[in-house]
Structures are given as structure tokens and as C-alpha cells.
Design an enzyme around this catalytic site. Sequence first.
Site, short mmCIF file in Angstrom:
data_model
loop_
_atom_site.label_atom_id
_atom_site.label_comp_id
_atom_site.label_asym_id
_atom_site.label_seq_id
_atom_site.Cartn_x
_atom_site.Cartn_y
_atom_site.Cartn_z
N GLU A 123 0.88 -0.58 -5.16
CA GLU A 123 -0.08 0.50 -5.38
C GLU A 123 0.74 1.79 -5.50
O GLU A 123 1.05 2.44 -4.52
CB GLU A 123 -1.08 0.62 -4.22
N ASP A 173 0.82 -1.21 0.00
CA ASP A 173 0.00 0.00 0.00
C ASP A 173 0.86 1.26 0.00
O ASP A 173 1.95 1.29 0.57
CB ASP A 173 -0.89 -0.01 1.24
#
Length: 735
Positions: free
Chosen positions: A468, A415
Amino acid sequence: MRYERAELMTGMVQEGLQALAEGRHGDPFSMLGQHQYGDLTVVRTLLPGALSVSVIESDTGRVMAELEPIHDVGIFAGLVGGPAPYRLRIEWPDAVQETEDPYSFSPLLGELDLHLISQGTHYELGRTLGAIPMEIDGVSGVRFSVWAPNAQRVSVVGDFNAWDGRRNPMRLRPQAGIWELLIPRLTHGERYKFELLDSHGHLSPQRADPVARSSEAAPSTASIVASSRPFRWHDADWMERQAQDRSRDGAMSVYEVHLGSWVRISEEGNRSLDWVELSQRLIPYAQSLGFTHIEMLPIMEHPFGGSWGYQPLGLFAPTGRHGTPEDFAYFVDRCHQAGIGVILDWVPAHFPTDVWGLARFDGTALYEHSDPREGFHKDWNTLIYNLGRNEVKGFLIASALEWLEHFHVDALRVDAVASMLYRDYSRNEGEWVPNQYGGRENLESVEFFKHLNSIIHERCPHAFTVAEESTAWPGVTKKPEDGGLGFDFKWNMGWMHDTLHYVSDDPVYRKYEHGGMTFGMIYAYSERFMLPISHDEVVHGKGSMLGKMPGDRWQKLANLRAYYGFMWGHPGKKLLFMGCEIGQESEWDHDASVVWDLLDRPEHAGIQFLIRDLNRLYATEPALQFSDVHPEGFEWAVADDAENSVYGMLRSSQDRSSHMLVMSNMTPVPRYGYRVGVPEDGRWEVVLNTDAAIYGGSNFGQMDAWGQRSPQHDKPYSIALDLPPLSTVFLRWLR
């Protein structure tokens, strides 16, 4: 040298006794346990609340000494006949306890362990630090250890010692800053924390274990001693197949899930499902829809449910919200037996400031940067890991390996990578510190990602990583030796934003935004991409996927079906968030369940059927897989028909024996006799039409078309199609 009895009993230095009594002594092993003075042996122990203490010889069971109280806080001492293995018999107000003395053991961690921890290359931290059930010298117990190099004193506390930090102060191994202690006769299931006298001599709030492998369910915050018994896996065939298929060129369709809100049991206080229930319901559901992987929003222990797991504090522990670590392993095992991979969202970008967590752990900025310009995220009110510190890098890499190696997880989706790569991420001028060359790139993060991915690919051949990364950072999915970061896939955030903007427009204006659907192919092969329709697109006022669509209800549903068809026809692996597969009308709410009642309505069940059939088609058609990552398998059949808002994608297999033509009509106007060039003559069969009645459409269009020697779009043949309104049609070439 001759010693007076009083000197031996008090440990030679009265100040040391007082420091023990006050919980200030940084070297308890110098005072407690068995000590030899010439030919005399003394045993001292700190047991606040004890009525009496006897020393029992381990081999014979005879009483070696009755210890005397030498301090009113509960310090006992006495002379014994000579050095020998012993245990303590303790009389409490309501019980008698017999146990070995924690201060009778030699140093526990080996020199190699300490060296590797200091170097940041100990990749088994979850089996080294924290709480490890083990047997030493024939004595079973739990070895506790924690990194806190600047603390003046560290104790382990729990139910076993009434959470009293005076009772079990630990030994410091200064070469690595590790504190350790074996507490005999404990086993898994015990709750515990660490109590620290910090670098300033202040007593900090009791801390959860940074590498705990099990934790209490929020809002409770204690760590739990996890079992060291190996889980009995049944997925050897799956793991071997994944290790052999390192190209990841096949179909990959990911179902993204927030476990806490996928299904809630309203009859039982609106609770979430546990791991066993998820095994029984989520796995068959994902399997029935043809998804190849389940991706879970972070399941690492986190204090605030409203963060959806993206502010974790227990990077080695599955959250207690859904059960035990063994239950989680069972879930992964069941996924693999069902042919479904498991992807976990993993957050090395930041951590919350909770006082019982990692923040200023030993009174200093230990895990985080001390300078808030480097160490604090204003956007999320979180702290940033100091990747310039070996121990912190090792801590994070060991966490990643814990999930991949010990829990057999197939992939980590990392993330907020962009927030780690740029020192000026979401910062104004003057709010960030340039790198050593004066630039904005975070060089420590770059090296961390290269090292992380290299280690994962070396040690875990079955696993892959996904970034990401929301910018155009070059080489995210290139190998580190080629100058890249080493990820296997990158979320294509640009494609997602561009295409969602396009389909949110009224069809009458789409001809002016035509490039929004084609622009992604300009850079589609610069990285290995995954196309994400994730949780971020259906929350925080963005509405649901169905809610984004313009027009009346029929057009909204048709728009959504056409868009999903375009997505599955477009090169790139697929990801879809839960609820999107049934056309949920409301925005995602993490405190509520997916609105499964919608499946009673045919138009919503139709969207679910469409996702099922798109996944099945994707899984069986080589032409839809090869060009996900290989440009020679893709070309535009129609890219410039802005006036009609029509797109055509031609997908081909590696050997060109299989072709799939994907035609999208993004207006509510049928297109009759629309001619498009194709590379082969013969029959082109419609294998999926998003406007089919089974999906809730009008059933417009033909079943097949025949290639004619009528050149079109630089192709020797062409076919004439009746394109349904707001639709995507897949046509397979038949030899």
C-alpha cells in the site's frame, strides 16, 4: 579451601540474598540452584510463601536434604551429599508440589541462535524466543526467552507463580541481550508475561511477550504459551500449485474483510464470528461470488478494536478475538481446500504506546527510535520501528515468515509503506531528520523492504507481497536486483482517487473531467497494480460506495453498477471491501454488521449478482487477464469522447485469439448506433451488461453486433452499438 557452613548456605555474599529477596539480582543462577564448593554441594531456591522444601534425588526418589529457610522472603538452602539430578518437593499452605528446579539447567539457547538473533538473520524467532514447550534432559517444560539487553533483571510471571516477579528471575545471555529460563512441568495454555527491572533500575509494568504465538483476547493482555504440535494440513496440492504459478498473471479478485464486523450475532450480545464459524460462512460466501482471495484487515493481536488491527502489538499471534492459533490454521486450510487464497494485512510501519507492549521495553528505545523526529507518528500517536537495528529488522522479517510459513498464508499486504519510505512523511520542516546524504528518503526502510521481499520469495515460493504505497516511489514492484523494492503488486491509489472523483460528479459535468477515467492507463504498466476499493473509501465520513453516486436512486444504482463494470474491465487485479458488493447504503461501522437485510431488495441483490458474474467472466476470459500486467494486451477503443462520456477498452489475450471489448456509457442518456472500431470482423457477443434486468437495470441494448468493413478509430472494422444509460457492456469476439 575450607568453607564454613554459613558461607555455603548464604552463597558467600549476604548482599546477593537481599538482592534476590528484593527482585534486584541480575544473575540469579549465580545464587540459586545447585552449586559446588570444593567437595561440598549446596542447593538454594527462592520460593516465597513455601512452608518447607525438600531436595529429592531424581533417579532414586530419596530425600537428599531438607532445606532451611535462610531469608524470611522465602529463600531456602541446604547441603546435599553431592552433585546429582534432583527435583524439589515444596509444601505450600494448601498443596504439595514436586518439580524440577528451574535453576538446575545449563544455558538453553545455542551460540548459533544467539549469533543469528544479534545479526537480525534468525528467521525462526517464533520458535526460538517467547514461550516454547520442549523437553530438556528428559524433563518437559516451557522455555521462556526474551530480548531485553539493557534490563537489570527480567522474570517470567504467570498463574504458575502467582504473577510474582521475585519467583522466576531469568538468566542473561549477554552476547545477544537474551534472557532465558526453563520452567519445568508447564505446558501450552499457560498465561504469562515478563517483568523487567529496566535500565534505570525501575520496575516497569509487566510486559506481554513480543513474540508470543498466542494471546488473551482484548481487553485482557497476557500472552499464552502456544502449542508446538504441528497442525495437520490438507492443502499440499494448493501450496504446490501456488509455488509453480509465480507469475500471478491469472485472475485475482480479492474480497477485503474486517472479520469483527462482517457478521455479528445480535442474539448473543452482538458478538463476532469465531474462526470455525467464519470457515462455515465466509468461505462459501466468497467462493459463491467468485473471489479468488480473502484479504483480512490485520488479525495480529491488537489492544484497541477501533484501530481495526492497524495498531498491533502481537506480530506473531492471531488475535484471541476469534479463537486459538489452531483455529486460525483450520480457517486457512479450509480456504485452500475451497480454492481461495488468504491475504493478511501486516503492519511493520508502527506500533502503539501501550505500557504492556513494546514501548521502551527495557527502559530504552529498544524497538523504536529514541528521537521522536524519527520514532513517533503524530498522525496515529504510535511509535516507529528502528530499522537501523539488526534485531528489529530480524524481528519483523521473522514475523512475516511466521504467517507465510507456519500458517500457510498466501500473501502479505504491507500497510502504510509510504510512511516508511519518507523521513518527512506527514512532518513539517524541522520535524524530521534527513538521511546521511541530506535527503528525505528513508534508506533503512528501502533496504528493509528489499531484504524482506528477497527472503520471502526465496523461502516461500507460494507467497506474494502487496504494497500500500500512495506516492509515485519508483520501482515498488521491480526486483531488488533491478533497483526495486521487490513487491509483487502495488495498490493503485491514484486510479482509485481519480475514478471515484469522476463517478461522484453529476453526469452533466463529467465531460469536463473525462481524463479522470483514462489517466491511470498512462502509468498502468509502470508497476504491477491492484485496483483497490478498500475499507478506507467507505469510512470516516466518506460515505458508502452507493452514497458517493449522484442522482436519484435509479441513477445511483446504475452509476455504481457501471463503475464496477469499468473497474473489472480495466487492467489490474481487483479488490473490493465487504458490503460494497451489495450496495450497502450506510458507511462502514466496525462495531456493526454488514447490512445483509438489504439482499431482500432486488436492486441490492442485483449488485451482488453483478459482482458474481464479473468475477466469473474475469476468471474465464484470457483477454481480461493477460493485459492486467502486459501492455501489449490493452488498447483504448474509445478514449477521447468527452462530449458523450463514453469509454471503450479493448482487451486481448497473449496470442490474440481472444478479444474483449468493454464499453462504458457514463451518462443517463442512451447512445443509439454508437460506432466503435474493432480489430476483427464477425460476431461480437454481449456477455455482460450492467444494465441487465437481473442486476436491477432497464435491460436496454442488443445481444450482439456484427463487425463491418467500415474503418473506425484506426481499425479496419467497426460495430454499431446501442449503449444503455449509465452502463458498462462486455462484448466477446466470436471467431
